[in-house]
Design a protein around this motif. Structure first.
Motif, short mmCIF file in Angstrom:
data_model
loop_
_atom_site.label_atom_id
_atom_site.label_comp_id
_atom_site.label_asym_id
_atom_site.label_seq_id
_atom_site.Cartn_x
_atom_site.Cartn_y
_atom_site.Cartn_z
N PRO A 176 -6.66 -3.40 80.29
CA PRO A 176 -6.53 -4.51 81.24
C PRO A 176 -5.31 -5.38 80.98
O PRO A 176 -4.78 -6.02 81.89
N ASN A 177 -4.87 -5.48 79.71
CA ASN A 177 -3.65 -6.19 79.32
C ASN A 177 -3.66 -7.68 79.67
O ASN A 177 -2.60 -8.30 79.78
N SER A 178 -4.84 -8.25 79.84
CA SER A 178 -5.00 -9.68 80.08
C SER A 178 -6.48 -10.01 80.02
O SER A 178 -7.31 -9.22 80.51
N ASP A 179 -6.81 -11.16 79.44
CA ASP A 179 -8.21 -11.58 79.42
C ASP A 179 -8.78 -11.68 80.84
O ASP A 179 -9.95 -11.38 81.08
N ALA A 180 -7.92 -12.09 81.79
CA ALA A 180 -8.38 -12.29 83.16
C ALA A 180 -8.80 -10.99 83.83
O ALA A 180 -9.61 -11.00 84.76
N HIS A 181 -8.25 -9.86 83.37
CA HIS A 181 -8.54 -8.59 84.01
C HIS A 181 -9.70 -7.84 83.35
O HIS A 181 -10.12 -6.79 83.87
N VAL A 182 -10.20 -8.33 82.23
CA VAL A 182 -11.26 -7.61 81.51
C VAL A 182 -12.53 -7.48 82.35
O VAL A 182 -13.12 -6.39 82.43
N ILE A 206 -5.08 7.63 80.94
CA ILE A 206 -4.96 6.22 80.57
C ILE A 206 -4.53 5.45 81.81
O ILE A 206 -3.55 5.81 82.47
N VAL A 207 -5.26 4.40 82.14
CA VAL A 207 -4.94 3.53 83.27
C VAL A 207 -4.65 2.14 82.72
O VAL A 207 -5.40 1.63 81.88
N ALA A 208 -3.55 1.53 83.16
CA ALA A 208 -3.14 0.23 82.62
C ALA A 208 -2.81 -0.74 83.73
O ALA A 208 -2.12 -0.39 84.70
N VAL A 209 -3.27 -1.98 83.60
CA VAL A 209 -2.92 -3.05 84.53
C VAL A 209 -1.62 -3.68 84.03
O VAL A 209 -1.52 -4.06 82.86
N VAL A 210 -0.62 -3.77 84.90
CA VAL A 210 0.69 -4.31 84.49
C VAL A 210 1.17 -5.32 85.53
O VAL A 210 0.87 -5.19 86.72
N PRO A 211 1.94 -6.34 85.11
CA PRO A 211 2.34 -7.39 86.05
C PRO A 211 3.72 -7.24 86.67
O PRO A 211 4.15 -8.12 87.40
N GLY A 212 4.46 -6.17 86.40
CA GLY A 212 5.81 -6.07 86.95
C GLY A 212 6.27 -4.64 87.11
O GLY A 212 5.74 -3.72 86.47
N ALA A 213 7.28 -4.43 87.97
CA ALA A 213 7.77 -3.08 88.26
C ALA A 213 8.38 -2.43 87.02
O ALA A 213 8.21 -1.23 86.79
N GLY A 214 9.12 -3.21 86.23
CA GLY A 214 9.71 -2.65 85.02
C GLY A 214 8.66 -2.17 84.05
O GLY A 214 8.78 -1.10 83.45
N LEU A 215 7.60 -2.96 83.88
CA LEU A 215 6.50 -2.56 83.00
C LEU A 215 5.76 -1.35 83.57
O LEU A 215 5.32 -0.48 82.82
N ALA A 216 5.63 -1.30 84.89
CA ALA A 216 4.98 -0.14 85.50
C ALA A 216 5.75 1.13 85.15
O ALA A 216 5.16 2.17 84.84
N ALA A 217 7.07 1.04 85.18
CA ALA A 217 7.90 2.20 84.85
C ALA A 217 7.72 2.60 83.39
O ALA A 217 7.66 3.79 83.05
N VAL A 218 7.64 1.60 82.50
CA VAL A 218 7.47 1.88 81.07
C VAL A 218 6.14 2.58 80.81
O VAL A 218 6.08 3.60 80.11
N PHE A 219 5.07 2.07 81.39
CA PHE A 219 3.75 2.67 81.17
C PHE A 219 3.68 4.06 81.80
O PHE A 219 3.09 4.99 81.24
N SER A 233 -13.49 3.92 78.59
CA SER A 233 -13.50 2.93 77.51
C SER A 233 -12.49 1.84 77.84
O SER A 233 -11.31 2.12 78.04
N VAL A 234 -12.96 0.59 77.93
CA VAL A 234 -12.09 -0.54 78.22
C VAL A 234 -11.66 -1.17 76.90
O VAL A 234 -12.48 -1.73 76.17
N LEU A 235 -10.37 -1.06 76.58
CA LEU A 235 -9.84 -1.75 75.40
C LEU A 235 -9.48 -3.17 75.81
O LEU A 235 -8.78 -3.38 76.80
N HIS A 236 -9.90 -4.15 75.04
CA HIS A 236 -9.66 -5.54 75.41
C HIS A 236 -8.26 -5.97 74.99
O HIS A 236 -8.09 -6.89 74.18
#
Length: 511
Positions: A349-355, A303-316, A370-373
């Motif tokens: 992608p976790n954002s419409d902009a990244h889809v 699973i690969v996830a786009v995240v906007p912050g260091a704290g979220l990166a750690a969570v994922f 598989s890209v989940l929107h």
């Protein structure tokens, strides 16, 4: 709060750091991509700090205790990260005053000396690593120009956190996955505990025992470490010789006539011979460098996830995903996918902009992607929570998509330009509450807008609330949100995450 660091404070800091690193060990291991993606930085930092704790004396002043901690770390350093961290500690210890209290300015001087020692020990320093994070902390500590210890420790911690958030872009420039630097994350943990000690808060000493690192993967050479006993070693010459046969070279001073040596190389004999030319290598440790596929399971799924912050990166990362920070290009996402070596990949992608870039990367990948929107990180968190590699890929994707779709979301941001929204006109600096991507509330105070969108979401039903605090969230906002939910929505389960995202002050998910 402490006016100065005494010996007891240094001991509490060292013990507290070991416990905090143990709690973060798996997270930091998962972030490890440089210099080798061998998923052991967290483990190596834990073992290095354990050696430091074991060396703590019962007597002595703050400088003596810090110096003993640094010596223990140097003698017991594990891996590239442990070597650099121990050298940072040693550099700081040497700069601490012995004839006056260790106040704010003394700490700033010590942090600056630590950075100098770290850079001098590494043969080929790389930006975007723990050295960059340490440098930012030292500069901030110096720039506040005060002897108030709490002010200096807080400034160093905040600057280190910001520098850590910049490391994904720096590492991505070298073709590495866009995650925060693992060693830098470890240093932030250390500075966080130091700030806790300085503020007089209770240091959490609860922690699990270190876990062994799995050995599955592809070997990419050897990690070679030894202590070198030598009266007059040619340190620059040794570093140059080791750099010719390998990389990740660190030559660190321990004490008169004793140096600690580290290198990644294919030829073990050549690395030892370089030391033999100058003295007597002993306590030799040779470990295979295993480049691991960190998130692919036995079934070859990742699973690969786009995240906007260091704290979220750690969570994922802790949940088993590979986080890619910021606004990545399609080639950066493709690189992250390919490094997993998995046959099946779910991309969040976790954002419409990244889809669009996510779909472009998926189309170019050799694996089944598989890209989940997912339109928000809270939808990504919901999808990740139900992922189950025991299911077929198709069934897993369907379950994750359903969980994401069932999560209603909102975010609170500060308007950076004037305009006309669905909720009316807004001015620069207004607080905007967006529900499912549309502006639903406009205000002047963040807490008021947060409660507005919370109530809007919960009026439609929901039992689980996820609140992700951004970098601009004030220290009292979490308590305010918790109190509001406890009073008005007492039956909801609440999870609060320190996400560190730069744009949204708060992101909210309701399931």
């Amino acid at each position: 709060m402490l006016d100065s660091l005494d010996a007891g404070a240094v001991r509490r800091w060292c013990a507290g750091t070991l416990s905090a690193l143990r709690r973060s060990q798996r997270e930091i291991d998962a972030l490890n991509v440089f210099p080798v993606a061998d998923s052991d930085t967290g483990t190596n930092l834990v073992l290095t700090l354990q050696a430091a704790v074991d060396a703590l004396p019962d007597t002595g002043g703050p400088r003596e205790v810090w110096a003993a901690m640094a010596r223990g770390a140097l003698l017991g350093a594990r891996g590239n990260s442990g070597m650099i961290l121990s050298q940072l500690l040693a550099g700081a210890a040497a700069a601490l005053p012995s004839d006056r209290p260790v106040g704010g300015r003394a700490l700033a001087t010590a942090l600056t000396a630590a950075v100098d020692a770290g850079y001098s020990a590494v043969a080929q320093p790389v930006e975007g690593t723990v050295l960059s994070v340490a440098g930012a902390a030292a500069r901030a500590a110096t720039e506040v120009d005060t002897d108030a210890l709490p002010t200096v420790s807080a400034a160093a911690l905040e600057a280190a956190r910001r520098a850590l958030e910049s490391t994904p872009a720096q590492l991505a420039a070298m073709g590495l996955p866009g995650v925060v630097d693992a060693g830098g994350r470890g240093l932030v943990v250390m500075l966080d505990v130091l700030d806790t000690v300085v503020r007089g808060a209770v240091v959490d000493l609860a922690a699990p025992e270190p876990e062994p690192v799995p050995a599955a993967g592809v070997q990419e050479g050897w990690e070679i470490q030894y202590l070198l006993a030598s009266r007059e070693p040619d340190v620059p010459g040794l570093a140059k010789r080791l750099s010719e046969i390998g990389d990740s070279v660190v030559v660190a001073y321990v004490e008169p006539s004793l140096w600690s040596v580290h290198v990644h190389a294919d030829d073990i004999g050549a690395a030892l011979e370089a030391g033999l030319e100058l003295g007597r290598p002993h306590q030799v440790a040779v470990t295979p460098l295993i480049a691991r596929v960190r998130t692919a399971s036995a079934s070859g799924r990742a699973i690969v996830a786009v995240v906007p912050g260091a704290g979220l990166a750690a969570v994922f990362a802790a949940a088993g995903a590979v986080p890619v920070e910021g606004a990545p290009r399609s080639d950066e996402l493709l690189s992250a996918i390919e490094r997993m070596g998995a046959d099946e990949v779910v991309l969040l992608p976790n954002s419409d902009a990244h889809v669009p870039v996510a779909e472009e990367a998926a189309a170019a990948a050799g694996a089944t992607v598989s890209v989940l929107h997912t339109r928000s990180v809270v939808q990504g968190i919901a999808a990740l929570a139900v992922a189950d590699r025991a299911r077929s890929f198709r069934d897993d994707v369907v379950a994750m998509a359903e969980a994401a779709a069932a999560t209603r979301w909102a975010e609170v941001v500060i308007a950076d330009e004037a305009g006309l929204t669905m909720a009316g006109p807004c001015r620069v600096g207004d607080v905007l509450g967006l529900v499912d991507g549309d502006v639903a509330a406009i205000g002047v105070a963040v807490p008021d807008v947060v409660t507005n969108v919370l109530d809007r979401l919960l009026n439609a039903g929901g039992e689980l609330v996820t609140v992700v605090l951004g970098a601009a969230a004030g220290p009292s906002l979490e308590a305010f949100v918790q109190a509001h939910l406890h009073t008005h929505w007492p039956f909801c389960e609440v999870h609060v995450i320190d996400g560190g995202q730069p744009r949204a002050v708060v992101v909210i998910g309701v399931e």
